[in-house]
Design an enzyme around this catalytic site. Structure first.
Site, PDB file in Angstrom:
ATOM      1  N   LYS A  26       8.389   3.964   1.967  1.00 31.59           N
ATOM      2  CA  LYS A  26       7.907   2.186   1.189  1.00 31.59           C
ATOM      3  C   LYS A  26       8.942   3.646   0.119  1.00 31.59           C
ATOM      4  CE  LYS A  26       4.016   1.001   3.766  1.00 31.59           C
ATOM      5  NZ  LYS A  26       3.406   2.503   4.428  1.00 31.59           N
ATOM      6  N   VAL A  27       9.512   3.633   0.120  1.00 26.18           N
ATOM      7  CA  VAL A  27      10.764   4.285  -1.060  1.00 26.18           C
ATOM      8  C   VAL A  27      10.548   3.000  -2.187  1.00 26.18           C
ATOM      9  CG1 VAL A  27      12.656   4.225  -1.938  1.00 26.18           C
ATOM     10  CG2 VAL A  27      11.940   5.470   0.179  1.00 26.18           C
ATOM     11  N   LYS A  83       7.759   6.388  13.999  1.00 29.23           N
ATOM     12  CA  LYS A  83       7.538   6.208  12.240  1.00 29.23           C
ATOM     13  C   LYS A  83       6.359   7.522  12.074  1.00 29.23           C
ATOM     14  CE  LYS A  83       4.360   3.300  10.063  1.00 29.23           C
ATOM     15  NZ  LYS A  83       4.033   3.713   8.866  1.00 29.23           N
ATOM     16  N   ASP A 124       8.561   6.783   7.014  1.00 27.08           N
ATOM     17  CA  ASP A 124       7.624   5.655   5.966  1.00 27.08           C
ATOM     18  C   ASP A 124       7.651   5.945   5.017  1.00 27.08           C
ATOM     19  OD1 ASP A 124       6.408   3.269   4.852  1.00 27.08           O
ATOM     20  OD2 ASP A 124       4.990   3.079   6.820  1.00 27.08           O
ATOM     21  N   GLY A 156      -0.927   2.548  15.200  1.00 29.35           N
ATOM     22  CA  GLY A 156      -0.709   3.869  14.618  1.00 29.35           C
ATOM     23  C   GLY A 156      -2.740   5.092  15.403  1.00 29.35           C
ATOM     24  N   ASP A 207      11.484   3.303  -6.317  1.00 36.95           N
ATOM     25  CA  ASP A 207      11.644   4.123  -7.419  1.00 36.95           C
ATOM     26  C   ASP A 207      12.870   3.343  -8.180  1.00 36.95           C
ATOM     27  OD1 ASP A 207      11.624   6.016  -9.950  1.00 36.95           O
ATOM     28  OD2 ASP A 207      10.296   6.743  -8.017  1.00 36.95           O
ATOM     29  N   ILE A 208      14.035   3.355  -9.329  1.00 39.00           N
ATOM     30  CA  ILE A 208      14.823   2.988  -9.034  1.00 39.00           C
ATOM     31  C   ILE A 208      16.044   4.049  -8.615  1.00 39.00           C
ATOM     32  CG2 ILE A 208      14.389   3.426 -12.085  1.00 39.00           C
ATOM     33  CD1 ILE A 208      16.157   6.213 -12.168  1.00 39.00           C
ATOM     34  N   ALA A 250      -5.925  -1.029  15.676  1.00 38.46           N
ATOM     35  CA  ALA A 250      -7.581  -0.941  14.577  1.00 38.46           C
ATOM     36  C   ALA A 250      -7.706  -1.438  13.433  1.00 38.46           C
ATOM     37  CB  ALA A 250      -6.635   0.844  13.973  1.00 38.46           C
ATOM     38  N   GLN A 251      -6.052  -1.957  12.481  1.00 41.83           N
ATOM     39  CA  GLN A 251      -6.330  -3.216  11.841  1.00 41.83           C
ATOM     40  C   GLN A 251      -6.742  -4.424  12.636  1.00 41.83           C
ATOM     41  OE1 GLN A 251      -3.352  -3.000   8.186  1.00 41.83           O
ATOM     42  NE2 GLN A 251      -2.770  -1.254   9.568  1.00 41.83           N
ATOM     43  N   GLY A 252      -6.581  -5.074  13.719  1.00 42.62           N
ATOM     44  CA  GLY A 252      -7.296  -5.844  14.054  1.00 42.62           C
ATOM     45  C   GLY A 252      -5.936  -6.889  15.185  1.00 42.62           C
ATOM     46  N   SER A 259       0.250  -5.510   5.451  1.00 44.73           N
ATOM     47  CA  SER A 259      -0.623  -5.792   6.819  1.00 44.73           C
ATOM     48  C   SER A 259      -2.215  -5.893   7.007  1.00 44.73           C
ATOM     49  CB  SER A 259      -0.351  -4.639   8.256  1.00 44.73           C
ATOM     50  OG  SER A 259      -0.582  -3.326   7.975  1.00 44.73           O
TER      51      SER A 259
END
Ligand code: C5P
Length: 215
Positions: free
Chosen positions: A62-63, A34, A60, A193, A65-66, A174-176, A117
């Site tokens: 995270k599009v 990713k 990634d 990551g 928009d219109i 890392a985020q648990g 997350s």
């Protein structure tokens, strides 16, 4: 994306040399790489093609928009060699439809974020996560992104989307979050990551996660 190890590397380093070194070291353990803004802003979109030689790339971005702008973004992403794109869903069905249409034209995949997350992911996302998940299913997306930090939410989202859509799940290490817990809760892949790319031995770190999951 072919399921072998259930592991996706989130390659959030910002320079090409490190990116290629780490990707080479872990390529046998990961089903996909990713790539997001940190690396693409650091090195340009050309890095996607280089990484795609090692593993399928998920862009990634995270599009959000219109529909017309989403279409243009997805076209660039797929032309660059990405196998899949991550979009937001809160921009509405027409925006998501636009991404899915381009993906179909190119024979590529779309994953939709349902709930993020990090701790702030519950502030605005939680009340709409189920609705976004249902919309992703209705729109014909490949799958959704759901939080490994909250396996119970992965379970909730799995109930909504059934087994036709995939769940890819960031937040391990890392985020648990625990890779084994979120796979047991119904995720198809974990996205990892920092626990890999910051490790002294990214290959060992990736191998350990694979062994923990026994996917
Ligand atoms: O370093 P760490 O394993 O926390 O990386 C998680 C990756 O997943 C990051 O690239 C982050 O941007 C991404 N992500 C996330 N939560 C989401 C969607 C993507 O953490 N809902």
């Amino acid at each position: 994306m072919e399921k072998k190890n259930c592991l996706i590397l989130a390659l959030d380093v910002t320079d090409r040399e490190n990116a290629l070194r780490i990707a080479n070291e872990v390529s046998e353990y990961v089903d996909s790489i990713k790539v997001g803004y940190p690396l693409v802003l650091g090195e340009g979109l050309g890095i996607v093609k280089e990484l795609a030689e090692l593993a399928p790339v998920i862009a990634d971005f995270k599009v959000a928009d219109i529909p017309n702008t989403d279409r243009l973004i997805c076209e660039q992403v797929f032309k660059a060699g990405a196998d899949a794109v991550i979009t937001h869903g809160f921009t509405g069905r027409d925006s998501l439809d636009s991404c899915v249409k381009v993906a179909e034209e190119y024979g590529r995949d779309v994953y939709v974020v349902t709930e993020m997350s990090h701790p702030g992911g519950v502030e605005f996302f939680r009340p709409v996560a189920e609705t976004i998940a249902q919309m992703a299913a209705d729109a014909g997306a490949t799958g959704v992104v759901a939080p490994a930090t909250r396996p119970e939410r992965v379970r909730d989202i799995r109930k909504i989307i059934g087994n036709d859509l995939h769940i890819i799940s960031p937040g391990v290490g890392a985020q648990g979050g625990s890779a084994a817990d979120v796979i047991n809760a119904g995720a198809d892949w974990v996205i990892v990551g920092r626990s890999i790319y910051n490790s002294d031995s990214p290959a060992d770190a990736a191998m350990k996660i694979c062994n923990d999951m026994k996917c």
